[in-house]
Design an enzyme around this catalytic site. Sequence first.
Site, PDB file in Angstrom:
ATOM      1  N   ASP A   1      -8.980  -8.851  13.039  1.00  0.00           N
ATOM      2  CA  ASP A   1      -9.527 -10.215  13.073  1.00  0.00           C
ATOM      3  C   ASP A   1      -8.354 -11.194  12.995  1.00  0.00           C
ATOM      4  OD1 ASP A   1     -11.039 -12.469  12.932  1.00  0.00           O
ATOM      5  OD2 ASP A   1     -11.744 -12.145  10.883  1.00  0.00           O
TER       6      ASP A   1
ATOM      7  N   ASP B   1     -23.592  -6.549  19.401  1.00  0.00           N
ATOM      8  CA  ASP B   1     -23.699  -8.013  19.351  1.00  0.00           C
ATOM      9  C   ASP B   1     -25.171  -8.437  19.419  1.00  0.00           C
ATOM     10  OD1 ASP B   1     -23.235 -10.710  19.391  1.00  0.00           O
ATOM     11  OD2 ASP B   1     -22.554 -10.761  21.488  1.00  0.00           O
TER      12      ASP B   1
ATOM     13  N   SER C   1     -26.659 -10.792  17.911  1.00  0.00           N
ATOM     14  CA  SER C   1     -26.845 -12.246  17.949  1.00  0.00           C
ATOM     15  C   SER C   1     -26.497 -12.840  19.313  1.00  0.00           C
ATOM     16  CB  SER C   1     -25.983 -12.906  16.873  1.00  0.00           C
ATOM     17  OG  SER C   1     -24.612 -12.628  17.103  1.00  0.00           O
TER      18      SER C   1
ATOM     19  N   HIS D   1      13.128  21.698 -10.159  1.00  0.00           N
ATOM     20  CA  HIS D   1      14.582  21.868 -10.192  1.00  0.00           C
ATOM     21  C   HIS D   1      15.244  20.499 -10.253  1.00  0.00           C
ATOM     22  CE1 HIS D   1      18.500  22.335  -7.873  1.00  0.00           C
ATOM     23  NE2 HIS D   1      18.671  23.137  -8.899  1.00  0.00           N
ATOM     24  N   ASN D   2      16.281  20.354 -11.098  1.00  0.00           N
ATOM     25  CA  ASN D   2      16.978  19.070 -11.225  1.00  0.00           C
ATOM     26  C   ASN D   2      15.967  17.922 -11.308  1.00  0.00           C
ATOM     27  OD1 ASN D   2      19.372  20.442 -11.096  1.00  0.00           O
ATOM     28  ND2 ASN D   2      19.935  19.745  -9.058  1.00  0.00           N
TER      29      ASN D   2
ATOM     30  N   GLU E   1      13.664  20.762 -15.572  1.00  0.00           N
ATOM     31  CA  GLU E   1      15.060  21.101 -15.833  1.00  0.00           C
ATOM     32  C   GLU E   1      15.811  19.889 -16.373  1.00  0.00           C
ATOM     33  OE1 GLU E   1      18.804  23.368 -13.698  1.00  0.00           O
ATOM     34  OE2 GLU E   1      17.423  22.226 -12.441  1.00  0.00           O
TER      35      GLU E   1
ATOM     36  N   ASP F   1      19.810  18.937 -17.186  1.00  0.00           N
ATOM     37  CA  ASP F   1      21.237  19.253 -17.178  1.00  0.00           C
ATOM     38  C   ASP F   1      21.951  18.319 -18.154  1.00  0.00           C
ATOM     39  OD1 ASP F   1      20.835  21.160 -15.312  1.00  0.00           O
ATOM     40  OD2 ASP F   1      21.809  20.129 -13.652  1.00  0.00           O
TER      41      ASP F   1
ATOM     42  N   HIS G   1      23.612  15.370 -12.590  1.00  0.00           N
ATOM     43  CA  HIS G   1      24.093  16.537 -11.863  1.00  0.00           C
ATOM     44  C   HIS G   1      25.604  16.565 -11.990  1.00  0.00           C
ATOM     45  CE1 HIS G   1      23.839  19.223  -8.074  1.00  0.00           C
ATOM     46  NE2 HIS G   1      23.468  19.884  -9.147  1.00  0.00           N
TER      47      HIS G   1
ATOM     48  N   GLU H   1      20.133  23.196 -19.201  1.00  0.00           N
ATOM     49  CA  GLU H   1      21.471  23.629 -18.825  1.00  0.00           C
ATOM     50  C   GLU H   1      22.443  22.877 -19.725  1.00  0.00           C
ATOM     51  OE1 GLU H   1      22.596  26.008 -16.605  1.00  0.00           O
ATOM     52  OE2 GLU H   1      20.475  26.509 -16.801  1.00  0.00           O
TER      53      GLU H   1
ATOM     54  N   SER I   1      17.759  34.073 -14.516  1.00  0.00           N
ATOM     55  CA  SER I   1      17.700  33.079 -13.441  1.00  0.00           C
ATOM     56  C   SER I   1      18.504  33.559 -12.244  1.00  0.00           C
ATOM     57  CB  SER I   1      18.250  31.729 -13.915  1.00  0.00           C
ATOM     58  OG  SER I   1      17.427  31.173 -14.917  1.00  0.00           O
TER      59      SER I   1
ATOM     60  N   ARG J   1      13.348  32.935 -13.392  1.00  0.00           N
ATOM     61  CA  ARG J   1      13.425  31.600 -12.789  1.00  0.00           C
ATOM     62  C   ARG J   1      14.272  31.674 -11.521  1.00  0.00           C
ATOM     63  NH1 ARG J   1      16.964  27.047 -13.108  1.00  0.00           N
ATOM     64  NH2 ARG J   1      15.847  25.092 -12.705  1.00  0.00           N
TER      65      ARG J   1
ATOM     66  N   ILE K   1      -0.576   6.585  21.685  1.00  0.00           N
ATOM     67  CA  ILE K   1      -1.784   7.228  21.177  1.00  0.00           C
ATOM     68  C   ILE K   1      -1.440   8.683  20.878  1.00  0.00           C
ATOM     69  CG2 ILE K   1      -4.177   7.876  21.670  1.00  0.00           C
ATOM     70  CD1 ILE K   1      -3.862   4.908  21.426  1.00  0.00           C
TER      71      ILE K   1
ATOM     72  N   TYR L   1       1.530  16.179  19.815  1.00  0.00           N
ATOM     73  CA  TYR L   1       2.248  16.972  20.822  1.00  0.00           C
ATOM     74  C   TYR L   1       3.173  16.097  21.655  1.00  0.00           C
ATOM     75  CZ  TYR L   1       3.067  19.776  25.006  1.00  0.00           C
ATOM     76  OH  TYR L   1       3.655  20.442  26.048  1.00  0.00           O
ATOM     77  N   ASP L   2       4.366  16.609  21.908  1.00  0.00           N
ATOM     78  CA  ASP L   2       5.328  15.915  22.761  1.00  0.00           C
ATOM     79  C   ASP L   2       5.964  16.925  23.702  1.00  0.00           C
ATOM     80  OD1 ASP L   2       7.711  14.533  23.771  1.00  0.00           O
ATOM     81  OD2 ASP L   2       7.278  13.034  22.225  1.00  0.00           O
TER      82      ASP L   2
END
Length: 752
Positions: free
Chosen positions: A152, A188, A190, A310-311, A340, A342, A355, A389, A524, A551, A653, A709-710
């Site tokens: 609109d 429509d 109206s 992880h981390n 985790e 560290d 890290h 850790e 681990s 782990r 599309i 799809y391409d």
Amino acid sequence: QYSGRRLMVWASLQGDDNLQSMLVGTVMRKIKSRTWKKQRYFKLQDDCMTIWYKMLRSPSSSGLIIKIWLNDVEAIREGHQSEVLLSIADEFPADRCFTLVFRSRRSNLDLVAESAEEAQSWIKGMRKLIESLENMGEREKLDQYPLLRKADKNNDGRMNFKEVQDLLRMMNVDMNEHHALRLFMMADKSQTGSLEDDEFVLFYKMLTEREDILRVFQEYSTDGQKLSQSDLEDFLREEQLERGDVHQHAQQLIEGYEPSDTAKLLKAMTFDGFLMYLGSSEGSIFNPQRRGIFQDMTRPLCHYFISSSHNTYLMEDQLRGQSSVEGYIRALNRGCRCVEVDCWDGANGEPIVYHGHTLTSKILFKDVVNAVLNYAFKVSEYPVILSIENHCCVEQQRVMAQHLNHILGDKLLKSTLEGKVSSRLPSPEDLKGKILVKAKKIGGLEENCNGILGDSFTGLVSDEDEAAEIDEENLHRDSVRRRMKKSKQRLSKELSDCVVYCKSVHFISFRHSQSHFKFYEVTSFTESKARKHLREAGAEFVCHNSRQLTRIYPTGFRTDSSNFNPQEMWNAGCQIVALNFQTAGEGMDLNDGLFSQNGQCGYVLKPSFMRDNEKRFDPDMPQKRDDYQPVVLTIQVISGQQLPKVNIKKDSIVDPLVRVEIHGVPMDQAKQETRYIENNGFNPVWYDTLHFTIHAPELAIVRFVVEDYDKTSKNDFVGQYTLPLSCMQQGMVFFLPGNSCTVRLAAFLKDM
């Protein structure tokens, strides 16, 4: 009738004082950091579904407007519950602060109101609106379809045919202009040349006519107009392949989903009721009986797959990414049960988390522990494991222990249950509401319980960093001993005492683990080391994991925070398969799929043949199981509805196809896909049938992927839905959020 109900809903909402204040609008501060605090003008829109905000000039001034869809808000956190708001806690009191958390990967929005009363007005108002939107039925949502509003252009509440054509493009459908005009003229009523109010709804209903479902409805309807209770029972028995009391179920469906009181009196279901039933959770491909806690939660911890991160502190990559307590909040809110941490030496005697040896930012260890305390049991009451850790000196290790004890209090497991040393790990049920520490420990559990270690302040433990990939199984045992002697870490007794059932130890061999078995020891492996063991000794690996925890974590080469395929590790019975929760993709799709069952509590009971160490299950040869019974899975992909556009080009599309993937033991790994439907992302129809034979159905996970799809490049990802095979419901069902795709599913399943 429908419009009247909708207006009554919004009238009751707009009679609320908080919502009236939000509709008028107010000024709040948007906070990005301690130094970035800008005033913005916020206002609830008349649709009661969106909030707009913009730079503060004047309420009527023009400028860039940011829109917030309330459907996208996952949670509203009150007070200083984000790092940003914690950083300005000395400037703005908690009762004026709140945070909007979004479902997508959009960043949180931190806000400060001018007063505590104003903050509460917005918090309560938004929560009421979100609750109302969640409780609103599909019919009530129709008139609020956002694209109708977007199409609109002149905001006059009406839509001319040119705007309708734009709408169709936005809705991902390439409809013939003459057909579109015919629908427009039919709506429509109206005869004004534009659509408004109920005409919008009529047009939308004609546009979204479900011919595939109408075909099934008429097939089972005796008179073609409605389903009698007997008709519905036939549908449940023959199409949905239901067993049990379909008579009572049919009564419940009519009572729960039929909108017409007249039809209810006739004990019948109209097509609208049929649509509402199929579009509900009962019509989902996910069996509702598997959504809540349905598994035995009294078995040892090592008998469960455990959702693991992880981390956890990282929000981005492993080299320069941001560290944030938000990582812990998000992971725990997704049902993660092992996070985790560290830990490294920080300034002013305060341990930090980051890290190590990288440019990632740093956060305080005590802030991480506070976040775990606040969010550990929001979505699951079962235990959380802190995988630590530890790279800190003894002094800062003592500070870590102090924070764990003082912040977590009695939630921290500090001793064995009932003060006794058992012969096996306790169960998730035994450990409800408890936080366990996984880390190195001085001595064994028996020595600690018997007081043999005394009050020594420190001890030496093997300093084996998880980042090291030393293949000790190929080293001579004396060489191993020499290496261990050279690499020792001093560990404080205070931190050691925080470790009870999850003592980190270095792995030597499966034979060594079996002969020196300690149920509380955790080993681990990197993903590459785990794959090596799986190739060389798959059955021994499964047997090892029936006795104690293992782990698995990503290799250090995954600096982009990508993930490995966790299914390989689950095939070996590995419990703590740690993934980078911040990275979307197949790995996290499978993790979310596996843990979508059993109340999303973060614990999933392993199949019986992986829990009994007397049985030898080899993931490479599932057909050698005593109770081997393969499953034939047949999936007919019927149709799709309102698939989102993925290409930003105006006239693009979607050409959708559906790929079905089976993830499981190596014999079960398979992929099949449908044809692609050209230029129709709005209501594509396939009716393509796919067949799979699955040899270890208890471990199989099914992933549905929709792609654009391409011909000349890689297909674009549209959406996916992943769930365990054992949780799939037979019959005509829907998958993908928003009931976007319909499939007919049949599987010859044994009781799993």
